[in-house]
Scaffold this motif. Structure first.
Motif, mmCIF file in Angstrom:
data_model
loop_
_atom_site.group_PDB
_atom_site.id
_atom_site.type_symbol
_atom_site.label_atom_id
_atom_site.label_comp_id
_atom_site.label_asym_id
_atom_site.label_seq_id
_atom_site.Cartn_x
_atom_site.Cartn_y
_atom_site.Cartn_z
ATOM 1 N N ILE A 135 37.950 -85.580 31.445
ATOM 2 C CA ILE A 135 39.452 -85.981 31.365
ATOM 3 C C ILE A 135 39.498 -87.576 31.777
ATOM 4 O O ILE A 135 39.985 -88.012 32.228
ATOM 5 N N GLY A 136 38.449 -88.270 31.064
ATOM 6 C CA GLY A 136 37.957 -89.434 30.925
ATOM 7 C C GLY A 136 37.718 -89.949 32.325
ATOM 8 O O GLY A 136 36.865 -89.400 32.907
ATOM 9 N N GLU A 137 38.314 -91.002 32.733
ATOM 10 C CA GLU A 137 37.859 -91.612 34.026
ATOM 11 C C GLU A 137 38.392 -90.930 35.359
ATOM 12 O O GLU A 137 37.777 -91.192 36.349
ATOM 13 N N TYR A 138 38.863 -89.783 35.051
ATOM 14 C CA TYR A 138 39.432 -88.851 36.133
ATOM 15 C C TYR A 138 38.198 -87.663 36.226
ATOM 16 O O TYR A 138 38.750 -86.798 37.110
ATOM 17 N N GLY A 139 37.323 -87.616 35.600
ATOM 18 C CA GLY A 139 36.264 -86.630 36.044
ATOM 19 C C GLY A 139 36.385 -85.567 34.728
ATOM 20 O O GLY A 139 36.445 -85.729 33.493
ATOM 21 N N PHE A 140 35.999 -84.315 35.114
ATOM 22 C CA PHE A 140 35.944 -83.112 34.430
ATOM 23 C C PHE A 140 36.835 -82.071 34.887
ATOM 24 O O PHE A 140 36.910 -81.962 36.385
ATOM 25 N N ILE A 141 37.138 -81.329 33.948
ATOM 26 C CA ILE A 141 37.900 -79.826 34.369
ATOM 27 C C ILE A 141 37.463 -78.683 33.667
ATOM 28 O O ILE A 141 36.676 -78.930 32.674
ATOM 29 N N ILE A 201 30.568 -78.253 37.885
ATOM 30 C CA ILE A 201 31.390 -77.361 37.114
ATOM 31 C C ILE A 201 30.693 -76.222 36.453
ATOM 32 O O ILE A 201 30.883 -75.072 36.590
ATOM 33 N N GLU A 202 29.469 -76.574 35.513
ATOM 34 C CA GLU A 202 29.053 -75.540 35.030
ATOM 35 C C GLU A 202 28.183 -74.484 35.814
ATOM 36 O O GLU A 202 28.220 -73.263 35.418
ATOM 37 N N GLU A 203 27.500 -74.873 36.904
ATOM 38 C CA GLU A 203 27.127 -73.923 37.884
ATOM 39 C C GLU A 203 28.234 -72.911 38.712
ATOM 40 O O GLU A 203 28.075 -71.746 38.835
ATOM 41 N N THR A 204 29.293 -73.754 38.775
ATOM 42 C CA THR A 204 30.637 -72.748 39.351
ATOM 43 C C THR A 204 30.988 -71.839 38.292
ATOM 44 O O THR A 204 31.160 -70.774 38.694
ATOM 45 N N LEU A 205 30.908 -72.159 37.059
ATOM 46 C CA LEU A 205 31.411 -71.131 36.208
ATOM 47 C C LEU A 205 30.581 -70.075 35.804
ATOM 48 O O LEU A 205 30.820 -68.796 35.734
ATOM 49 N N ARG A 206 29.197 -70.572 36.157
ATOM 50 C CA ARG A 206 27.969 -69.405 36.080
ATOM 51 C C ARG A 206 28.344 -68.460 37.301
ATOM 52 O O ARG A 206 28.029 -67.109 36.915
ATOM 53 N N LYS A 207 28.757 -68.912 38.256
ATOM 54 C CA LYS A 207 29.105 -68.081 39.530
ATOM 55 C C LYS A 207 30.275 -67.212 39.376
ATOM 56 O O LYS A 207 30.506 -65.956 39.582
ATOM 57 N N VAL A 208 31.298 -67.841 38.651
ATOM 58 C CA VAL A 208 32.643 -67.060 38.494
ATOM 59 C C VAL A 208 32.114 -65.808 37.507
ATOM 60 O O VAL A 208 32.682 -64.885 37.619
ATOM 61 N N SER A 209 31.655 -65.985 36.371
ATOM 62 C CA SER A 209 30.987 -65.123 35.548
ATOM 63 C C SER A 209 30.183 -63.957 36.228
ATOM 64 O O SER A 209 30.341 -62.801 36.074
ATOM 65 N N ALA A 210 29.257 -64.328 36.847
ATOM 66 C CA ALA A 210 28.495 -63.511 37.771
ATOM 67 C C ALA A 210 29.099 -62.495 38.592
ATOM 68 O O ALA A 210 28.491 -61.487 39.040
ATOM 69 N N ASN A 211 30.188 -63.012 39.169
ATOM 70 C CA ASN A 211 31.035 -62.208 40.216
ATOM 71 C C ASN A 211 32.267 -61.688 39.583
ATOM 72 O O ASN A 211 33.042 -61.463 40.511
ATOM 73 N N THR A 226 51.916 -72.189 38.427
ATOM 74 C CA THR A 226 51.060 -73.246 38.846
ATOM 75 C C THR A 226 49.607 -72.915 38.908
ATOM 76 O O THR A 226 49.240 -71.916 38.862
ATOM 77 N N VAL A 227 48.854 -74.071 38.689
ATOM 78 C CA VAL A 227 47.304 -73.883 38.615
ATOM 79 C C VAL A 227 46.760 -74.537 39.624
ATOM 80 O O VAL A 227 47.084 -75.827 40.152
ATOM 81 N N VAL A 228 45.956 -74.085 40.727
ATOM 82 C CA VAL A 228 45.162 -74.349 41.936
ATOM 83 C C VAL A 228 43.878 -75.031 41.312
ATOM 84 O O VAL A 228 43.112 -74.248 40.713
ATOM 85 N N TYR A 229 43.430 -76.100 41.624
ATOM 86 C CA TYR A 229 42.267 -76.891 41.222
ATOM 87 C C TYR A 229 41.313 -76.854 42.567
ATOM 88 O O TYR A 229 41.781 -77.356 43.446
ATOM 89 N N PHE A 230 40.241 -76.314 42.204
ATOM 90 C CA PHE A 230 39.180 -76.481 43.336
ATOM 91 C C PHE A 230 38.147 -77.463 42.979
ATOM 92 O O PHE A 230 37.752 -77.529 41.983
ATOM 93 N N SER A 231 38.019 -78.440 44.266
ATOM 94 C CA SER A 231 36.966 -79.377 43.936
ATOM 95 C C SER A 231 35.654 -78.980 43.887
ATOM 96 O O SER A 231 35.277 -78.342 45.242
ATOM 97 N N VAL A 232 34.578 -79.176 43.329
ATOM 98 C CA VAL A 232 33.404 -78.682 43.158
ATOM 99 C C VAL A 232 32.263 -79.820 42.717
ATOM 100 O O VAL A 232 32.920 -80.761 42.011
ATOM 101 N N MET A 291 34.073 -84.884 39.595
ATOM 102 C CA MET A 291 34.120 -86.301 39.071
ATOM 103 C C MET A 291 32.412 -86.452 38.435
ATOM 104 O O MET A 291 32.155 -87.627 37.644
ATOM 105 N N ASN A 292 31.708 -85.257 38.845
ATOM 106 C CA ASN A 292 30.398 -85.499 38.115
ATOM 107 C C ASN A 292 30.133 -84.834 36.714
ATOM 108 O O ASN A 292 30.875 -84.059 36.410
ATOM 109 N N GLY A 293 29.217 -85.657 35.618
ATOM 110 C CA GLY A 293 29.072 -85.292 34.455
ATOM 111 C C GLY A 293 28.371 -84.169 34.497
ATOM 112 O O GLY A 293 28.206 -83.146 34.153
#
Length: 129
Positions: free
Chosen positions: A105-111, A84-94, A75-81, A127-129
């Protein structure tokens, strides 16, 4: 066959297995900018994500115990943010790493998928680009 009530979301709780509860707590607090609440329940060490009654989304915890094993499988848990780019920077920094960079993922936003400090595969949604 059991069914999910039509007026609620199917998932209401999640548990993310960890090997080192302190390290994992610090990682998630820094990446998502929130405060987790530690507690012990019998042989399990847990630290709970903030939860607001009536708000959308599921509640959950990091959990350390004999039967919990961090993994990329399953199972994969998805966190709403918001970002995404800023969160991935924090993932790497920590101490985590990006597994799947931001992807439309089209009309459903980004993952995006990432690995936490414990070796779990988790994901982000926005949902933000």
């Amino acid at each position: 066959m059991a069914t999910v009530a039509a007026k609620i979301n199917a998932v209401n709780w999640f548990e993310i297995p960890v090997k080192d509860i302190g390290r994992a707590k610090k990682f998630y607090e820094k990446v998502f900018g929130l405060e987790l609440t530690p507690e012990e329940m019998g042989p399990y060490k847990m630290t709970f994500f903030p939860w607001t009654e009536g708000a959308p989304g599921a509640a959950g915890t990091l959990i350390q115990g004999e039967t919990y094993e961090p993994s990329h499988a399953g199972t994969v848990v998805y966190f709403s943010v918001e970002d995404i780019e800023e969160t991935l920077r924090k993932v790497s920094a920590n101490g985590g790493r990006t597994l799947l960079p931001k992807k439309s993922i089209g009309e459903y936003g980004f993952i995006a998928h990432f690995e936490d400090t414990e070796g779990n595969r988790l994901a982000l949604h926005s949902m933000n680009g």
